[in-house]
Motif scaffolding. Structure first.
Motif, PDB file in Angstrom:
ATOM      1  N   ASP A  50    -118.413  27.035-100.915  1.00 20.33           N
ATOM      2  CA  ASP A  50    -118.646  27.786-102.140  1.00 20.33           C
ATOM      3  C   ASP A  50    -117.307  27.912-102.869  1.00 20.33           C
ATOM      4  OD1 ASP A  50    -117.204  29.904-100.857  1.00 20.33           O
ATOM      5  OD2 ASP A  50    -119.074  30.697-100.051  1.00 20.33           O
ATOM      6  N   GLU A  51    -117.329  28.539-104.019  1.00 25.30           N
ATOM      7  CA  GLU A  51    -116.118  28.626-104.838  1.00 25.30           C
ATOM      8  C   GLU A  51    -114.986  29.354-104.108  1.00 25.30           C
ATOM      9  OE1 GLU A  51    -114.806  29.853-109.380  1.00 25.30           O
ATOM     10  OE2 GLU A  51    -116.717  30.577-108.584  1.00 25.30           O
ATOM     11  N   GLU A  52    -115.309  30.436-103.416  1.00 20.12           N
ATOM     12  CA  GLU A  52    -114.280  31.205-102.719  1.00 20.12           C
ATOM     13  C   GLU A  52    -113.638  30.391-101.593  1.00 20.12           C
ATOM     14  OE1 GLU A  52    -113.725  35.335-100.167  1.00 20.12           O
ATOM     15  OE2 GLU A  52    -115.603  34.997-101.246  1.00 20.12           O
ATOM     16  N   SER A  53    -114.450  29.721-100.789  1.00 19.76           N
ATOM     17  CA  SER A  53    -113.879  28.912 -99.702  1.00 19.76           C
ATOM     18  C   SER A  53    -113.105  27.727-100.261  1.00 19.76           C
ATOM     19  CB  SER A  53    -114.952  28.455 -98.713  1.00 19.76           C
ATOM     20  OG  SER A  53    -115.834  27.545 -99.302  1.00 19.76           O
ATOM     21  N   ALA A  54    -113.564  27.175-101.366  1.00 18.83           N
ATOM     22  CA  ALA A  54    -112.828  26.077-102.001  1.00 18.83           C
ATOM     23  C   ALA A  54    -111.471  26.562-102.509  1.00 18.83           C
ATOM     24  CB  ALA A  54    -113.648  25.489-103.148  1.00 18.83           C
ATOM     25  N   GLU A  55    -111.431  27.743-103.080  1.00 18.78           N
ATOM     26  CA  GLU A  55    -110.161  28.299-103.565  1.00 18.78           C
ATOM     27  C   GLU A  55    -109.195  28.506-102.405  1.00 18.78           C
ATOM     28  OE1 GLU A  55    -107.307  29.093-105.975  1.00 18.78           O
ATOM     29  OE2 GLU A  55    -109.268  28.884-106.925  1.00 18.78           O
ATOM     30  N   ASP A  56    -109.684  29.097-101.316  1.00 15.85           N
ATOM     31  CA  ASP A  56    -108.832  29.305-100.135  1.00 15.85           C
ATOM     32  C   ASP A  56    -108.340  27.963 -99.594  1.00 15.85           C
ATOM     33  OD1 ASP A  56    -109.301  32.031-100.357  1.00 15.85           O
ATOM     34  OD2 ASP A  56    -110.778  32.085 -98.725  1.00 15.85           O
ATOM     35  N   ALA A  57    -109.247  26.996 -99.484  1.00 11.03           N
ATOM     36  CA  ALA A  57    -108.899  25.681 -98.928  1.00 11.03           C
ATOM     37  C   ALA A  57    -107.915  24.948 -99.828  1.00 11.03           C
ATOM     38  CB  ALA A  57    -110.160  24.848 -98.737  1.00 11.03           C
ATOM     39  N   ALA A  58    -108.210  24.888-101.109  1.00  7.60           N
ATOM     40  CA  ALA A  58    -107.342  24.150-102.028  1.00  7.60           C
ATOM     41  C   ALA A  58    -105.951  24.771-102.079  1.00  7.60           C
ATOM     42  CB  ALA A  58    -107.976  24.110-103.420  1.00  7.60           C
ATOM     43  N   MET A  79    -101.468  12.521 -98.294  1.00 11.57           N
ATOM     44  CA  MET A  79    -102.646  12.955 -97.544  1.00 11.57           C
ATOM     45  C   MET A  79    -103.166  14.287 -98.081  1.00 11.57           C
ATOM     46  SD  MET A  79    -103.603  10.644 -95.483  1.00 11.57           S
ATOM     47  CE  MET A  79    -104.705  11.569 -94.435  1.00 11.57           C
ATOM     48  N   ALA A  80    -102.285  15.203 -98.460  1.00 16.11           N
ATOM     49  CA  ALA A  80    -102.731  16.461 -99.069  1.00 16.11           C
ATOM     50  C   ALA A  80    -103.465  16.156-100.372  1.00 16.11           C
ATOM     51  CB  ALA A  80    -101.544  17.388 -99.310  1.00 16.11           C
ATOM     52  N   ARG A  81    -102.938  15.224-101.149  1.00 16.56           N
ATOM     53  CA  ARG A  81    -103.616  14.812-102.385  1.00 16.56           C
ATOM     54  C   ARG A  81    -105.010  14.283-102.078  1.00 16.56           C
ATOM     55  NH1 ARG A  81    -105.644  10.016-103.667  1.00 16.56           N
ATOM     56  NH2 ARG A  81    -103.907   8.967-102.672  1.00 16.56           N
ATOM     57  N   LYS A  82    -105.120  13.495-101.009  1.00 14.05           N
ATOM     58  CA  LYS A  82    -106.415  12.928-100.643  1.00 14.05           C
ATOM     59  C   LYS A  82    -107.408  14.012-100.228  1.00 14.05           C
ATOM     60  CE  LYS A  82    -104.689   8.406 -99.318  1.00 14.05           C
ATOM     61  NZ  LYS A  82    -105.011   7.239 -98.521  1.00 14.05           N
ATOM     62  N   TYR A  83    -106.953  15.032 -99.515  1.00 19.77           N
ATOM     63  CA  TYR A  83    -107.856  16.115 -99.126  1.00 19.77           C
ATOM     64  C   TYR A  83    -108.317  16.918-100.339  1.00 19.77           C
ATOM     65  CZ  TYR A  83    -108.059  15.492 -94.151  1.00 19.77           C
ATOM     66  OH  TYR A  83    -108.345  14.986 -92.901  1.00 19.77           O
ATOM     67  N   LEU A  84    -107.439  17.103-101.310  1.00 22.08           N
ATOM     68  CA  LEU A  84    -107.846  17.783-102.544  1.00 22.08           C
ATOM     69  C   LEU A  84    -108.863  16.927-103.299  1.00 22.08           C
ATOM     70  CD1 LEU A  84    -104.364  19.137-103.621  1.00 22.08           C
ATOM     71  CD2 LEU A  84    -106.289  20.479-102.710  1.00 22.08           C
ATOM     72  N   GLN A  85    -108.608  15.627-103.367  1.00 22.66           N
ATOM     73  CA  GLN A  85    -109.540  14.712-104.028  1.00 22.66           C
ATOM     74  C   GLN A  85    -110.884  14.718-103.300  1.00 22.66           C
ATOM     75  OE1 GLN A  85    -108.065  10.707-104.420  1.00 22.66           O
ATOM     76  NE2 GLN A  85    -109.991   9.924-105.211  1.00 22.66           N
ATOM     77  N   PHE A 127    -111.083  22.393-106.645  1.00 21.26           N
ATOM     78  CA  PHE A 127    -110.332  21.289-106.042  1.00 21.26           C
ATOM     79  C   PHE A 127    -109.736  20.375-107.108  1.00 21.26           C
ATOM     80  CE2 PHE A 127    -112.502  22.268-102.028  1.00 21.26           C
ATOM     81  CZ  PHE A 127    -111.451  22.116-101.144  1.00 21.26           C
ATOM     82  N   GLU A 128    -110.491  20.124-108.156  1.00 23.66           N
ATOM     83  CA  GLU A 128    -110.007  19.238-109.213  1.00 23.66           C
ATOM     84  C   GLU A 128    -108.722  19.768-109.836  1.00 23.66           C
ATOM     85  OE1 GLU A 128    -111.893  16.755-112.869  1.00 23.66           O
ATOM     86  OE2 GLU A 128    -112.366  18.904-112.830  1.00 23.66           O
ATOM     87  N   SER A 129    -108.628  21.077-110.034  1.00 19.21           N
ATOM     88  CA  SER A 129    -107.427  21.638-110.662  1.00 19.21           C
ATOM     89  C   SER A 129    -106.193  21.453-109.776  1.00 19.21           C
ATOM     90  CB  SER A 129    -107.632  23.109-111.026  1.00 19.21           C
ATOM     91  OG  SER A 129    -107.736  23.910-109.869  1.00 19.21           O
ATOM     92  N   TYR A 130    -106.350  21.630-108.467  1.00 18.04           N
ATOM     93  CA  TYR A 130    -105.225  21.422-107.554  1.00 18.04           C
ATOM     94  C   TYR A 130    -104.890  19.938-107.433  1.00 18.04           C
ATOM     95  CZ  TYR A 130    -105.066  26.292-106.012  1.00 18.04           C
ATOM     96  OH  TYR A 130    -104.914  27.656-105.966  1.00 18.04           O
ATOM     97  N   TRP A 131    -105.900  19.107-107.368  1.00 17.90           N
ATOM     98  CA  TRP A 131    -105.710  17.652-107.284  1.00 17.90           C
ATOM     99  C   TRP A 131    -104.932  17.170-108.507  1.00 17.90           C
ATOM    100  CZ3 TRP A 131    -110.300  13.948-108.533  1.00 17.90           C
ATOM    101  CH2 TRP A 131    -109.940  12.632-108.331  1.00 17.90           C
ATOM    102  N   GLU A 132    -105.265  17.685-109.660  1.00 21.00           N
ATOM    103  CA  GLU A 132    -104.577  17.313-110.888  1.00 21.00           C
ATOM    104  C   GLU A 132    -103.112  17.740-110.855  1.00 21.00           C
ATOM    105  OE1 GLU A 132    -105.081  18.690-115.429  1.00 21.00           O
ATOM    106  OE2 GLU A 132    -106.879  17.817-114.516  1.00 21.00           O
ATOM    107  N   ARG A 133    -102.838  18.914-110.291  1.00 25.92           N
ATOM    108  CA  ARG A 133    -101.445  19.378-110.182  1.00 25.92           C
ATOM    109  C   ARG A 133    -100.609  18.388-109.379  1.00 25.92           C
ATOM    110  NH1 ARG A 133    -101.881  25.530-108.243  1.00 25.92           N
ATOM    111  NH2 ARG A 133     -99.618  25.343-108.128  1.00 25.92           N
TER     112      ARG A 133
END
Length: 149
Positions: A50-58, A79-85, A127-133
């Motif tokens: 869910d959004e909360e777990s995604a925020e914590d994970a990302a 690899m961190a980039r790949k996990y965010l993707q 996840f997309e926002s962190y991946w973009e960073r």
């Protein structure tokens, strides 16, 4: 390296932190479940329920990314980039396809829905926002170029 796709063991018998030159960037999310020690460090952090777990994970994965960057550890950064993707792509699959099922039993691709699961869509956008960073980080881009050389 084993070539058997049915092999559940590690694909590589190398510690990529100790041997960063052996790391190949690959395409997309390639290697996320095989490249050690990063898989063992990042996979436990990864969740898109869910959004909360995604925020914590990302956030946790991005913090690891920053640690890898500080240590000039390009394989870890990538690899961190790949996990965010992968967080984005997996959550988006559930957002577009009920139950995340993209293909029917006969292999035919199902029509995506807009939005089959709104909560997963919100998780994907986190996840997309962190991946973009990471993708826009000049340090990452320079390290990627150096690694390719």
């Amino acid at each position: 390296m084993t070539d058997d796709p049915g092999d559940d063991g590690p694909e590589y018998d190398v510690d990529f932190r100790d041997h960063p030159d052996a790391y190949e960037i690959g395409r997309g999310e390639e290697g996320v479940f095989k490249v050690e020690p990063y898989k063992s460090e990042l996979l436990p952090l990864w969740s898109y329920a869910d959004e909360e777990s995604a925020e914590d994970a990302a956030e946790a994965i991005y913090e690891r990314y920053e640690e890898y960057r500080e240590d000039d550890d390009f394989p870890g950064m990538d690899m961190a980039r790949k996990y965010l993707q992968m967080g984005y792509t997996r959550a988006m699959r559930y957002a577009k396809y009920p139950g995340g099922t993209k293909y029917d039993d006969d292999g035919t691709e199902r029509e995506p829905e807009q939005w089959a699961d709104e909560e997963k869509r919100r998780a994907a956008l986190v996840f997309e926002s962190y991946w973009e960073r990471v993708r826009e980080d000049e340090t990452y881009r320079e390290a990627k170029e150096r690694h390719r050389e």
